[in-house]
Design an enzyme around this catalytic site. Structure first.
Site, short mmCIF file in Angstrom:
data_model
loop_
_atom_site.label_atom_id
_atom_site.label_comp_id
_atom_site.label_asym_id
_atom_site.label_seq_id
_atom_site.Cartn_x
_atom_site.Cartn_y
_atom_site.Cartn_z
N HIS A 267 0.82 -1.22 0.00
CA HIS A 267 0.00 0.00 0.00
C HIS A 267 0.86 1.28 0.00
O HIS A 267 0.68 2.13 -0.89
CB HIS A 267 -0.96 -0.03 1.19
CG HIS A 267 -1.63 1.28 1.46
ND1 HIS A 267 -2.50 1.88 0.57
CD2 HIS A 267 -1.53 2.14 2.52
CE1 HIS A 267 -2.93 3.03 1.06
NE2 HIS A 267 -2.36 3.21 2.25
N HIS B 249 4.21 6.72 5.51
CA HIS B 249 3.08 7.45 6.09
C HIS B 249 2.30 6.68 7.15
O HIS B 249 1.58 7.27 7.95
CB HIS B 249 2.14 7.96 4.98
CG HIS B 249 1.25 6.91 4.39
ND1 HIS B 249 1.61 6.14 3.31
CD2 HIS B 249 -0.01 6.50 4.71
CE1 HIS B 249 0.63 5.31 2.99
NE2 HIS B 249 -0.37 5.50 3.83
N GLU C 79 1.84 5.31 12.95
CA GLU C 79 0.53 4.86 13.44
C GLU C 79 0.49 3.35 13.65
O GLU C 79 -0.06 2.87 14.65
CB GLU C 79 -0.56 5.25 12.44
CG GLU C 79 -1.95 4.84 12.89
CD GLU C 79 -2.99 5.07 11.79
OE1 GLU C 79 -4.17 5.01 12.13
OE2 GLU C 79 -2.61 5.27 10.64
N ASP C 80 1.08 2.57 12.74
CA ASP C 80 0.85 1.12 12.73
C ASP C 80 2.06 0.28 13.14
O ASP C 80 1.96 -0.94 13.19
CB ASP C 80 0.42 0.67 11.32
CG ASP C 80 -0.94 1.24 10.94
OD1 ASP C 80 -1.71 1.58 11.85
OD2 ASP C 80 -1.22 1.35 9.74
N ASP D 273 -3.29 8.39 -0.66
CA ASP D 273 -3.59 7.27 0.24
C ASP D 273 -5.05 6.84 0.11
O ASP D 273 -5.38 5.66 -0.01
CB ASP D 273 -3.28 7.71 1.68
CG ASP D 273 -3.74 6.70 2.72
OD1 ASP D 273 -3.35 5.54 2.65
OD2 ASP D 273 -4.52 7.11 3.62
N ASP E 36 -25.06 16.32 -23.52
CA ASP E 36 -23.62 16.56 -23.46
C ASP E 36 -22.93 15.52 -22.57
O ASP E 36 -22.40 15.83 -21.51
CB ASP E 36 -23.31 17.98 -22.97
CG ASP E 36 -24.05 18.33 -21.69
OD1 ASP E 36 -24.92 17.55 -21.29
OD2 ASP E 36 -23.74 19.37 -21.10
#
Length: 705
Positions: free
Chosen positions: A48, A72, A76-77, A139, A259
């Site tokens: 990812h 990124h 956090e992870d 992301d 259109d």
């Protein structure tokens, strides 16, 4: 997964001076940190961040942005920290990664009050470095592309968040390609039947007409060759969501949309843009009202282009956009063009605006507006398209699409807006709710002693105008609103067995982020805040759903003690709808829905307008609403319709036929209802029946109020 050398090659294509070692180290570090982690699809998680970095290479972003994409999710992870990233890479990268982490942790689709605060945090992060939001958008794009592996309820939540926040944000930042893809990916989840239906119709249309895009593209190229103009021509069918939205907005069937194809002509210089426009208009008939010159009047995000619609081959209406290559770069990249690199140096595109200007204009108002107003202003700004109007002196005023002369007045100065009594557009006097169009000249007429009316809130569209009107109303009528708010609070608290003491109101004000209990009462009285919300703030376990029924003799708030009232026959307002009163000498007050067309005749008589609100609580089913139905002329259908209405606990007070044909009947049914939710329940139940061809609310403007 893209190999690190392939990723470096993608960056080197536009930035030969890229720091290969920095990207290799970030790639290795991110891979190590995410070791053993997997996505819902079963793929290694690190696929990812690498995909996000690849998306950013398409926008030709700098090394710091690419490295941020690779890292990124580490803070956090994983066990990674801000300090470690700063030590291993740089403070710039650490700040960017930390900014993306904070955005990821914001629950932007949560409850309104919390959502407003999270939007503040979002814009504060963006104001520090807009590259944070570029990484976050990439992301979100990759997450939406790989959404299928998630649970259905999670897919729906992510799709709604994308449709409401990230897609319009990408559009507001000029990244139109990303907005279109995000919208279409979300549309695939939220309404797959509609999307598949449009795709099937496209296939059928192509089978019937052939490759229209190729044919029209060839026609345009032929005309440009005849004129000796060098340019590239591209054509495409518009995205399914774009077509569906146009069908909804214009209430048209697919077969009536003209259109659905778009074409771009990209040339070398600005002079050629206008030459190409002339060639196209000489060859095909221009569609009136569909010409926009964003070259002479650019959008605030730097977008420049000429838009025109013409009747092309076989009379098909097509939109043509004409721009230079530099304009096209900004149109595709938006604010990303501000950081784009080429040949190892930052691109100096003359049309790429400083992206911090819009962010700064939003953050300036953070301390002035309350939560709800700030959230409203942000969404208005994000979703807006622009129109350009002129003052009598020729100065340009930029406004969002749908703006009115009142918005124009407030855009000039708050004092002008507050004292506005009428307006002239292109020399002709018009109502204040008239929607302005590009290129119109607007003259504002003011008068001493004039003050904003409560009804203006529903006329204006800009956050600035709404905030100014609310502020003026609060100051002008604060005493009356406080007194009215006290009555509303007392009644609401009594309904749940509590007392609206000063301490209770002070506590509620603090919880709601208001200055004090007087501010709370003023907002209650001015209908900016509901009594239900105040009670639920203090006593969330209690609701007003079990309250006593509202007295049908006094169902509205805002009337004088000796004033009588009645509902207007033309619009038949019901509880839950915004209302306004019009005074009649000797006949009391007549209540209209705020959008009733009959109100136009009172535009020049502001003294007769009375600001009203429905009493909070449960209303009795005594409000008659006329429904117009078209039903099949078959045995038992009418009886079945009446049964459905009865099942919704609604009473039929009258029924009359307006048209009888061998295959259908048209009739008007008068139904006694409680409120606007009850009306919606009845209409939804009827609309679901196969024997009901059409249903609408019947409004008869020929009836006197």
């Amino acid at each position: 997964m893209i190999d690190v050398e392939d990723l470096i090659a993608l960056v080197r294509n536009y930035n030969p001076r890229t720091n290969d070692d920095l990207i290799r180290r970030a790639y290795a570090y991110g891979r190590q940190m995410h070791e053993g982690q997997f996505r819902q699809s079963g793929e290694p998680y690190f696929t990812h961040p690498v995909a996000v970095a690849a998306i950013l290479t398409e926008q030709r972003l700098d090394d710091a942005s690419i490295v941020t994409a690779l890292l990124h999710d580490t803070i956090e992870d994983t066990k990674s920290t801000y300090a470690e990233i700063e030590r291993l890479f740089s403070s710039e990268v650490a700040e960017l990664v930390d900014g993306v982490t904070k955005l990821t942790n914001l629950q932007l689709s949560s409850a309104e009050a919390k959502q407003a605060e999270n939007f503040r945090k979002l814009f504060m992060a963006m104001s520090k470095d807009l590259r944070v939001i570029l990484v976050k958008l990439a992301d979100r794009l990759h997450n939406m592309r790989t959404l299928k592996s998630m649970k259905p309820e999670k897919q729906a939540q992510k799709a709604r968040e994308t449709m409401e926040i990230f897609a319009p944000l990408a559009g507001r930042m000029g990244m139109q390609w990303m907005r279109e893809e995000l919208e279409d990916l979300a549309f695939r989840v939220l309404n797959p039947e509609a999307r598949n239906s449009i795709i099937r119709r496209f296939i059928t249309l192509q089978r019937e007409t052939g490759d229209v895009v190729h044919q029209i593209t060839a026609d345009i190229r032929l005309e440009l060759d005849k004129a000796g103009i060098e340019a590239d021509v591209y054509g495409r069918a518009k995205k399914p969501y774009s077509i569906w939205r146009k069908m909804q907005e214009k209430d048209l069937a697919f077969s009536r949309l003209s259109d659905i194809y778009g074409f771009r002509v990209i040339c070398e210089d600005e002079a050629d843009c206008y030459r190409i426009l002339g060639v196209i208009h000489r060859r095909w008939r221009a569609v009136p009202g569909r010409f926009k010159d964003y070259i002479s009047q650019p959008k605030s995000n730097g977008y420049r282009s000429i838009h025109t619609s013409v009747s092309g081959r076989d009379g098909k209406r097509v939109e043509v956009q004409i721009r230079t290559r530099q304009m096209h770069e900004v149109a595709e990249a938006g604010v990303a063009a501000h950081w784009a690199y080429r040949d190892g140096v930052r691109t100096k595109n003359p049309f790429a605006v400083d992206p911090t200007k819009w962010i700064a204009s939003m953050t300036e108002r953070m301390d002035e507006d309350d939560h709800d107003e700030f959230l409203e202003n942000v969404k208005l700004e994000m979703y807006s398209d622009q129109v350009f109007c002129f003052t009598p002196k020729g100065d340009v005023v930029q406004l969002p699409r749908g703006a009115t002369p009142l918005d124009f007045a407030y855009a000039i100065h708050t004092r002008i807006g507050n004292s506005c009594v009428s307006a002239k557009v292109d020399g002709i006097r018009v109502p204040l709710w008239t929607r302005l169009k590009n290129g119109q000249s607007v003259e504002i007429i003011t008068a001493e002693g004039q003050l904003p009316q409560a009804s203006w809130i529903d006329i204006v569209t800009t956050g600035r105008a709404k905030a100014a009107i609310r502020k003026s109303l609060r100051e002008e009528d604060r005493g009356r609103f406080v007194k009215l708010g006290q009555e509303l609070a007392r009644a609401a608290f009594d309904h749940v067995g509590k007392k609206a003491s000063d301490k209770a109101l002070r506590t509620a004000a603090k919880q709601l982020g208001l200055a004090d209990e007087q501010d709370l009462l003023a907002r209650l009285g001015s209908a900016e805040l509901t009594a239900r919300r105040v009670v639920e703030t203090l006593y969330p376990e209690l609701t007003l759903a079990t309250t006593e029924e509202v007295d049908a003799q006094r169902p509205v708030v805002g009337l004088g003690a000796d004033q009588t009232f009645r509902r207007a026959h033309c619009c038949q307002p019901v509880p839950g709808e915004r209302i306004v009163g019009i005074t009649y000498r000797g006949a009391g007050v007549v209540i209209h829905a705020i959008d009733c067309p009959a109100l136009v005749e009172f535009e020049e008589q502001p003294a007769r307008w009375v600001d009203l609100n429905w009493q909070p609580g449960r209303h009795k089913a005594v409000y008659t609403v006329s429904l117009e139905l078209t039903i099949s002329n078959d045995a038992g259908v009418l009886g079945h319709i009446c049964t459905i209405i009865g099942e919704q606990k609604a009473n039929i007070s009258d029924l009359r036929f307006t048209d009888r044909k061998p295959d259908y009947y048209k009739l008007i049914i008068d139904v006694d209802l409680r409120d606007v939710e009850h009306l919606h329940m009845v209409m939804t139940a009827l609309e679901a029946e196969t024997d009901v061809a059409q249903i609408a609310r019947h409004r008869d403007l020929s009836l006197k109020p």
